[in-house]
Motif scaffolding. Sequence first.
Motif: not given
Lengths: 235, 179
Positions: A34-38, A40-44
């Motif tokens: 979940r933290l990685d997903e977040k 990645n979302t931030r990076r995107n």
Amino acid sequence: MTIEEQNIKNKIDDLSDLDLYLDDSQLWGRLEERLDEKKNTRRNAAWLWSMAASLLIGGLFYWVFIIKSSRSENITFHHQNIATKSTQTKAIHKPKDAVKYKPIQTQKEAQVVDNQLSIEESGEVLLGKRLTYKTENIEPKKSFDSVLITSKNINPTINFNTQNVTVLNLPIIPDEMMKREGFAKRLFRQIKNFNTEGKIDWRELNIEPRNVWAYLERNFRYDTTKTQTKKHSKL
Amino acid sequence: MNLQGIINSCKVGDRKAQKALFDKFSKVFLRLSFRYLNDKQFAEDACLEAFYLIFEGFRKFEYQSDSQTESWMKRIVVNQSLKILRKNKTVLFQQLPEDDFYESNEIGIDEELSGRELLEMISVLPDGYRTIFNMYVVEGFSHAEISQILNISEGTSRSQLFKAKAYLKDFFEKTRITK
């Protein structure tokens, strides 16, 4: 809190055998995902923002350097219905951004032949508030001696890759068209010969027109005549 | 690494510090949420969401003491547990008039009763009773705090606790007779 309540609290707090039932080994994996997903979302999102910013800057650059510079080549003709009676000298506006004319060709190439303009001329001419002059430095793509365009095929905006073009935007006055056409004819002649008969001092206006466009009520004239001044002759 | 150091590292998104904090509190939080939800899967979900919110919340969190940090984190876990509880139950608490007065009552629990047995007893309580009992007795929230968290009146909180204790007393007596 009563003693009994405190006793219950202590017993439950010290409870550790529940940990065997509640397994947290897989929980960290889920949380990390979940933290990685977040992340990645931030990076995107950061990428998207930077892309949008670059597009904006690029668009702005394009608008400033490309569109704006090409806009100066667009000559727009407007119908003007408001007219005032004035003398020729008063009606001509001196353009703020007038470019000094640097002639390349000094030969007189052609003359306007216009059989339609057989009108009596008057010393006093009727002009609109705006008699616009625009001087630029591009040669017209099409070179023809005289063009007559009827009102059917005149676009409100005509783009020309032209420089050094003078546009005379003459207002429409239904009853006075004969006089105005006469004036235009005389003006063309004066420009060709560079003889303003003391009425217009081109140098004072910082204009040395080479090609002249004039829009009248029903026709549109383009004169490719290259004016020849004394200064040009010296060259 | 002490708790303050862990928090400072978590603030910059250090994964090792996050794992250290998780290892330190995961069991405590799982137990806590399980007491409210009485379901292993729901408890895990609540904990997962709570940890996520804790890590996000560290950006604005200002460390004062270990106990302050722990109670802040526990509050998040409780809130997440209650959120899940509310999602699965339409009515948790029966609203009662403010002027109802409930005297403090004793359950009469045997002192030899183990923590596990106590927990089993609490788990048989209806959700509304269990929630208030956990918040007041186990977590140590006051009725004012409970009313604020659950958006109910203090009177309702008191009445739910009274009824929870009465329920436990009845249940305890029945099981004692059976034994």
